[in-house]
Write a protein that holds these residues in place. Structure first.
Motif, short mmCIF file in Angstrom:
data_model
loop_
_atom_site.label_atom_id
_atom_site.label_comp_id
_atom_site.label_asym_id
_atom_site.label_seq_id
_atom_site.Cartn_x
_atom_site.Cartn_y
_atom_site.Cartn_z
N SER A 188 8.14 -6.45 3.61
CA SER A 188 8.25 -7.76 4.19
C SER A 188 7.36 -8.87 3.46
O SER A 188 7.65 -10.10 3.74
N TYR A 189 6.40 -8.19 3.04
CA TYR A 189 5.48 -9.11 2.37
C TYR A 189 5.19 -9.14 1.00
O TYR A 189 4.93 -10.08 0.22
N SER A 190 5.51 -8.05 0.38
CA SER A 190 5.40 -7.81 -1.20
C SER A 190 6.73 -8.25 -1.52
O SER A 190 6.62 -8.43 -2.85
N GLY A 191 7.71 -8.13 -1.10
CA GLY A 191 9.24 -7.99 -1.73
C GLY A 191 9.57 -7.06 -2.46
O GLY A 191 10.67 -7.25 -3.06
N LYS A 192 8.67 -6.19 -2.48
CA LYS A 192 9.21 -4.75 -3.31
C LYS A 192 10.22 -3.93 -2.75
O LYS A 192 10.22 -3.80 -1.56
N ALA A 193 11.33 -3.54 -3.36
CA ALA A 193 12.27 -2.84 -2.66
C ALA A 193 11.90 -1.38 -2.60
O ALA A 193 11.05 -0.82 -3.23
N GLU A 194 12.27 -0.52 -1.56
CA GLU A 194 11.76 0.69 -1.00
C GLU A 194 12.27 1.63 -2.54
O GLU A 194 11.45 2.53 -3.10
N TYR A 195 13.53 1.51 -3.12
CA TYR A 195 13.75 2.34 -4.11
C TYR A 195 12.92 2.20 -5.29
O TYR A 195 12.54 3.01 -6.03
N GLU A 196 12.34 0.97 -5.47
CA GLU A 196 11.61 0.64 -6.74
C GLU A 196 10.10 1.41 -6.21
O GLU A 196 9.53 1.89 -7.07
N LEU A 197 9.55 1.04 -5.20
CA LEU A 197 8.35 1.82 -4.69
C LEU A 197 8.57 3.25 -4.66
O LEU A 197 7.32 4.09 -5.38
N ASN A 198 9.36 3.85 -4.12
CA ASN A 198 9.72 5.57 -4.31
C ASN A 198 9.72 5.90 -5.76
O ASN A 198 8.83 6.85 -6.02
N GLY A 323 4.31 4.78 4.38
CA GLY A 323 3.74 3.54 5.23
C GLY A 323 5.01 2.64 5.62
O GLY A 323 6.10 2.98 5.10
N PHE A 324 4.60 1.62 6.29
CA PHE A 324 5.70 0.78 6.68
C PHE A 324 5.67 -0.46 5.89
O PHE A 324 4.56 -1.11 5.90
N MET A 325 6.71 -0.72 5.14
CA MET A 325 6.98 -1.94 4.33
C MET A 325 7.00 -3.24 5.22
O MET A 325 7.02 -4.32 4.83
N THR A 326 7.41 -3.16 6.50
CA THR A 326 7.30 -4.27 7.50
C THR A 326 5.99 -4.39 8.13
O THR A 326 5.93 -5.44 8.78
N ASN A 327 5.14 -3.69 7.67
CA ASN A 327 3.56 -3.81 8.23
C ASN A 327 2.90 -4.54 7.13
O ASN A 327 2.90 -4.14 5.83
N GLN A 328 2.05 -5.75 7.20
CA GLN A 328 1.49 -6.25 6.34
C GLN A 328 0.57 -5.45 5.30
O GLN A 328 0.65 -5.39 4.32
N SER A 329 -0.47 -4.75 6.01
CA SER A 329 -1.49 -4.02 5.57
C SER A 329 -0.80 -2.77 4.62
O SER A 329 -1.15 -2.66 3.45
N ASP A 331 2.36 -2.49 3.47
CA ASP A 331 3.06 -2.94 2.58
C ASP A 331 2.45 -3.68 1.25
O ASP A 331 2.67 -3.07 0.00
N LEU A 332 1.38 -4.20 1.42
CA LEU A 332 0.51 -4.99 0.59
C LEU A 332 -0.07 -3.69 -0.43
O LEU A 332 -0.50 -3.78 -1.58
N ARG A 333 -0.73 -2.85 0.39
CA ARG A 333 -1.53 -1.59 -0.39
C ARG A 333 -0.63 -0.73 -1.07
O ARG A 333 -1.10 -0.43 -2.22
N MET A 334 0.64 -0.68 -0.47
CA MET A 334 1.75 0.24 -1.35
C MET A 334 1.82 -0.22 -2.38
O MET A 334 2.19 0.24 -3.36
#
Length: 364
Positions: A188-198, A323-329, A331-334
């Protein structure tokens, strides 16, 4: 008359003179022949004597050579006999020494037997501890020759352009059908897709595990791969995995929800209930090490029996919701590269801990 007489006298006188002239050459020849013969005879005699001397000298040389050879043989025989004598003496002394050693060893064994019979409980426990230590060292040496442990990693989801809308059974033989795969959530804050992060975390984890001596299998290495959840679980098994670790990120309608959690099958799962205990240990080990290393809060180990990727697994399996990509902290940390390194190291620490607890790996 006188003239006649004179003539006769003259003739008489002349006659000897003529004889003398005839005898002188013959006498000279004879003398010369005699001298020559004597010289030849003397030469022959001298030659024979010199030949006899040479033969005598040769015979003396031969005699001296034979005598020297005999003396050499005699001396060598003497040395051989001396060596044989020394060898026999050495063998005799060694046999004596062995006999003495045998008697001493018998004495020592008898003394040890007496001492072992008099050993107290504390000493027997020490002996048992030593034997256990030896067995542990043997186990470690055997483990060094064994093939490396294999970790199968599943980077969850894949690109949104990959059509995985077809359905597959949620478990072997199940009538419930679910989509083969989805694209997952998005930061929600980084704009990164989950499949990318994973995939980013899975590639870092692969490198970290290989540094530690593991063999690593990835179900996908790019975002274009079309592979269903059931196919991923089967691939992990077919590629010789020892454990199956699935990497995901979470999402919620409540942006305040944060933290990491582990999903594992319950003991009552009708498909993989026999894997529940090992799966729980795996999930707990990874979650605790991950949260400690990367500083995420822990939501604990939770049972999920409706996940296709879990129900099709033939290995101890867990899903790490990082972590939760919908949580600011969260999401940005991941999305932070420096934190991602800690995330991968934390997961690897948990895998180490699991195999240590299972007795498949020694503590480093």
């Amino acid at each position: 008359m006188e003239q006649k007489l004179n003539k006769k006298d003259n003739q008489k006188k002349r006659t000897p003179k003529k004889r003398g002239k005839k005898e002188l050459p013959i006498t000279g020849i004879l003398v010369a022949v005699v001298v020559i013969l004597l010289a030849i005879l003397i030469g022959m005699i001298y030659g024979l004597r010199s030949q006899e001397r040479m033969e005598k000298e040769q015979k003396e040389v031969q005699r001296e050579t034979l005598q020297a050879g005999r003396e050499t043989e005699i001396s060598e025989k003497g040395r051989t006999e001396d060596f044989e004598t020394e060898d026999s003496e050495a063998e005799t002394s060694s046999e004596k020494a062995e006999a003495e050693d045998t008697s001493e060893s018998k004495k020592e064994n008898s003394l040890k037997t007496e001492k072992s019979e008099q050993t107290v409980n504390g000493e027997s426990e020490t002996a048992e501890t030593q034997s256990e230590t030896e067995s542990e060292s043997e186990t470690e040496s055997e483990s060094e020759t064994e093939p490396p442990l294999t970790v199968a990693i599943d980077p969850g989801h894949q690109g949104s352009w990959v059509d995985m809308s077809e359905k597959e059974p949620s478990a072997p033989g199940s009538s419930e059908m679910k989509a083969k795969a989805t694209t997952g959530t998005q930061g929600s804050y980084s704009g990164k897709a989950e499949y990318e992060l994973n995939l980013e975390i899975s590639l870092l984890l692969r490198d970290e595990l290989e540094k530690r001596g593991y063999r690593v299998v990835l179900t996908r290495e790019d975002n274009d791969t079309a592979i269903s959840n059931a196919e991923r679980a089967l691939l992990a098994y077919e590629e010789g995995g020892d454990i199956y670790v699935r990497i995901h990120a979470n999402g919620s309608d409540d942006s305040s929800v944060s933290g990491a959690l582990a999903m594992v099958p319950s003991p009552s799962n009708p498909y993989v209930g026999d894997l529940a205990a090992d799966s729980y240990l795996l999930g707990e080990s990874i979650l605790n090490a991950y949260c400690e290393k990367a500083s995420f809060s822990s939501l604990g180990v939770q049972y999920y029996d409706n996940m296709t990727g879990i129900n099709w697994s033939k290995l101890p399996v867990m899903i790490l919701e990082m972590g939760f990509m919908t949580n600011q902290s969260d999401d940005l940390r991941m999305a932070d590269a420096s934190v991602q390194t800690l995330m991968a190291e934390g997961i690897a620490d948990g895998i180490d801990d699991y195999f240590v607890k299972k007795g498949q790996k020694s503590e480093s």
